[in-house]
Motif scaffolding. Structure first.
Motif, PDB file in Angstrom:
ATOM      1  N   PRO A  80       0.830  -1.205   0.000  1.00  0.00           N
ATOM      2  CA  PRO A  80       0.000   0.000   0.000  1.00  0.00           C
ATOM      3  C   PRO A  80       0.864   1.254   0.000  1.00  0.00           C
ATOM      4  N   GLN A  81       0.421   2.283  -0.678  1.00  0.00           N
ATOM      5  CA  GLN A  81       1.139   3.544  -0.680  1.00  0.00           C
ATOM      6  C   GLN A  81       0.853   4.289   0.637  1.00  0.00           C
ATOM      7  N   GLN A  82       1.864   4.991   1.125  1.00  0.00           N
ATOM      8  CA  GLN A  82       1.709   5.692   2.394  1.00  0.00           C
ATOM      9  C   GLN A  82       0.551   6.684   2.358  1.00  0.00           C
ATOM     10  N   ALA A  83       0.403   7.389   1.252  1.00  0.00           N
ATOM     11  CA  ALA A  83      -0.686   8.363   1.146  1.00  0.00           C
ATOM     12  C   ALA A  83      -2.048   7.682   1.264  1.00  0.00           C
ATOM     13  N   ASP A  84      -2.176   6.477   0.700  1.00  0.00           N
ATOM     14  CA  ASP A  84      -3.440   5.743   0.792  1.00  0.00           C
ATOM     15  C   ASP A  84      -3.721   5.309   2.227  1.00  0.00           C
ATOM     16  N   ILE A  85      -2.681   4.882   2.932  1.00  0.00           N
ATOM     17  CA  ILE A  85      -2.846   4.464   4.329  1.00  0.00           C
ATOM     18  C   ILE A  85      -3.320   5.646   5.171  1.00  0.00           C
ATOM     19  N   THR A  86      -2.676   6.789   4.974  1.00  0.00           N
ATOM     20  CA  THR A  86      -3.036   7.978   5.748  1.00  0.00           C
ATOM     21  C   THR A  86      -4.469   8.407   5.465  1.00  0.00           C
ATOM     22  N   ARG A  87      -4.855   8.390   4.192  1.00  0.00           N
ATOM     23  CA  ARG A  87      -6.241   8.751   3.847  1.00  0.00           C
ATOM     24  C   ARG A  87      -7.233   7.798   4.503  1.00  0.00           C
ATOM     25  N   ARG A  88      -6.878   6.535   4.588  1.00  0.00           N
ATOM     26  CA  ARG A  88      -7.772   5.557   5.198  1.00  0.00           C
ATOM     27  C   ARG A  88      -7.919   5.817   6.698  1.00  0.00           C
ATOM     28  N   LEU A  89      -6.841   6.164   7.369  1.00  0.00           N
ATOM     29  CA  LEU A  89      -6.915   6.480   8.794  1.00  0.00           C
ATOM     30  C   LEU A  89      -7.860   7.658   9.032  1.00  0.00           C
ATOM     31  N   ILE A  90      -7.717   8.677   8.213  1.00  0.00           N
ATOM     32  CA  ILE A  90      -8.552   9.868   8.346  1.00  0.00           C
ATOM     33  C   ILE A  90     -10.020   9.533   8.077  1.00  0.00           C
ATOM     34  N   ALA A  91     -10.270   8.732   7.040  1.00  0.00           N
ATOM     35  CA  ALA A  91     -11.647   8.370   6.697  1.00  0.00           C
ATOM     36  C   ALA A  91     -12.304   7.564   7.811  1.00  0.00           C
ATOM     37  N   LEU A  92     -11.581   6.612   8.380  1.00  0.00           N
ATOM     38  CA  LEU A  92     -12.144   5.790   9.449  1.00  0.00           C
ATOM     39  C   LEU A  92     -12.449   6.637  10.677  1.00  0.00           C
ATOM     40  N   ALA A  93     -11.558   7.579  10.989  1.00  0.00           N
ATOM     41  CA  ALA A  93     -11.794   8.456  12.142  1.00  0.00           C
ATOM     42  C   ALA A  93     -13.023   9.328  11.908  1.00  0.00           C
ATOM     43  N   ARG A  94     -13.187   9.819  10.696  1.00  0.00           N
ATOM     44  CA  ARG A  94     -14.334  10.679  10.390  1.00  0.00           C
ATOM     45  C   ARG A  94     -15.647   9.902  10.377  1.00  0.00           C
ATOM     46  N   GLU A  95     -15.561   8.581  10.286  1.00  0.00           N
ATOM     47  CA  GLU A  95     -16.760   7.749  10.411  1.00  0.00           C
ATOM     48  C   GLU A  95     -17.166   7.568  11.872  1.00  0.00           C
ATOM     49  N   GLY A  96     -16.362   8.098  12.786  1.00  0.00           N
ATOM     50  CA  GLY A  96     -16.671   7.979  14.210  1.00  0.00           C
ATOM     51  C   GLY A  96     -16.122   6.723  14.846  1.00  0.00           C
ATOM     52  N   ARG A  97     -15.066   6.168  14.270  1.00  0.00           N
ATOM     53  CA  ARG A  97     -14.463   4.964  14.828  1.00  0.00           C
ATOM     54  C   ARG A  97     -13.266   5.319  15.720  1.00  0.00           C
ATOM     55  N   ARG A  98     -12.956   4.405  16.614  1.00  0.00           N
ATOM     56  CA  ARG A  98     -11.708   4.463  17.368  1.00  0.00           C
ATOM     57  C   ARG A  98     -10.681   3.721  16.512  1.00  0.00           C
ATOM     58  N   VAL A  99      -9.732   4.449  15.959  1.00  0.00           N
ATOM     59  CA  VAL A  99      -8.843   3.878  14.941  1.00  0.00           C
ATOM     60  C   VAL A  99      -7.468   3.609  15.544  1.00  0.00           C
ATOM     61  N   LEU A 100      -7.059   2.362  15.495  1.00  0.00           N
ATOM     62  CA  LEU A 100      -5.741   1.957  15.998  1.00  0.00           C
ATOM     63  C   LEU A 100      -4.818   1.675  14.816  1.00  0.00           C
ATOM     64  N   ARG A 101      -3.793   2.494  14.666  1.00  0.00           N
ATOM     65  CA  ARG A 101      -2.756   2.253  13.658  1.00  0.00           C
ATOM     66  C   ARG A 101      -1.645   1.494  14.359  1.00  0.00           C
ATOM     67  N   LEU A 102      -1.544   0.208  14.062  1.00  0.00           N
ATOM     68  CA  LEU A 102      -0.660  -0.690  14.794  1.00  0.00           C
ATOM     69  C   LEU A 102       0.591  -0.982  13.974  1.00  0.00           C
ATOM     70  N   LYS A 103       1.748  -0.659  14.560  1.00  0.00           N
ATOM     71  CA  LYS A 103       3.020  -0.791  13.857  1.00  0.00           C
ATOM     72  C   LYS A 103       3.976  -1.675  14.643  1.00  0.00           C
TER      73      LYS A 103
END
Length: 273
Positions: A86-109
């Protein structure tokens, strides 16, 4: 004088009391450590228990994901060298989208999100998007993985510094390091993502004045049951690596600290004999 009991059983402290609440619409950038689930922090375990969505990397052990709540959305976003990722920009956009859906978003590294984990890039993007976030540090593989392999990152009288560096850049690229300058430091190097380029790096270090007999340790799958540890020297590293067939994910330690492993192994084996 009556002293309070120090028996842990007498201290009714819950995990929730020790760790912060995970609010909806937040993104937590969490380090999962070098592999062994036992090396997770309490904050990381708490985040896993509360998250609605987990976006995880390739180096996260499946047992760690097993700590998530039933029904949690799990999305793989792993990057592996030389493979479609996955491209980094796509990952970041997905994190933002999930948060805006009202989710508790865990980016696990794997490891620590701010040590060669692109956590800084993601945090900056979250700030620009107005998304609240929290950083949960993890045990970075360059230190925890070495400790597991009985290689101290620092010891008094052995070294005054330790250099954490990436060996991922291609030779001649703008991102490649000045290996000759690092050789002149005469301090141990701990390299991430260096296995593919180790022959070139070893040659560059020796060309910069590093002793060919400098000890080298390659720790693959650190802290996991499949862990492999190869000890060699700088001049023999390329041949030894090829013969052993060790691949990523691996941490490479170069310097005097590697020599301490044999002494520590002898002591620990004697204690368990």
């Amino acid at each position: 004088m009556i002293r309070p009991s120090t028996d842990p059983a007498s201290l009714p402290i819950s995990l929730q009391a020790l760790t912060p609440a995970f609010a909806v619409g937040e993104v937590w950038l969490v380090g999962a450590g070098p592999g062994d689930p036992g090396l997770l922090t309490l904050h990381a375990v708490n985040a896993l228990a509360q998250a609605d969505a987990i976006v995880y990397d390739a180096l996260v052990d499946p047992r760690v994901l097993g700590l998530a709540r039933p029904g949690t959305l799990l999305e793989f976003a792993g990057k592996r060298g030389g493979k479609p990722s996955p491209q980094q920009a796509d990952i970041t956009r997905r994190l933002i989208a999930l948060a805006r859906e009202g989710r508790r978003v865990l980016r696990l590294k794997g490891g620590d999100p701010f040590v060669f984990g692109r956590g800084g890039e993601e945090a900056l993007a979250l700030v620009e998007a107005g998304i609240p976030f929290r950083i949960v540090p993890g045990v970075t593989a360059g230190l925890g993985g070495l400790a597991s392999a009985l290689i101290p990152a620092t010891t008094r009288g052995t070294n005054q510094a330790v250099v954490l560096a990436t060996g991922h850049a291609a030779a001649g690229s703008e991102e490649d390091l000045d290996w000759a300058a690092l050789a002149r430091l005469r301090q141990p190097l701990v390299l991430y993502m260096a296995v593919a380029n180790l022959p070139r790096i070893a040659d560059a270090l020796m060309a910069g004045g590093a002793d060919p007999a400098t000890p080298v340790a390659i720790v693959a799958s650190a802290t996991l049951p499949s862990e492999q540890i190869l000890e060699t020297t700088l001049d023999a590293a390329a041949e030894a690596l090829a013969a052993a067939g060790i691949a990523a994910p691996s941490i490479v330690a170069i310097g005097s600290i590697v020599g301490l492993r044999a002494r520590l192994r002898g002591l620990t084996e004697g204690m368990t004999a």
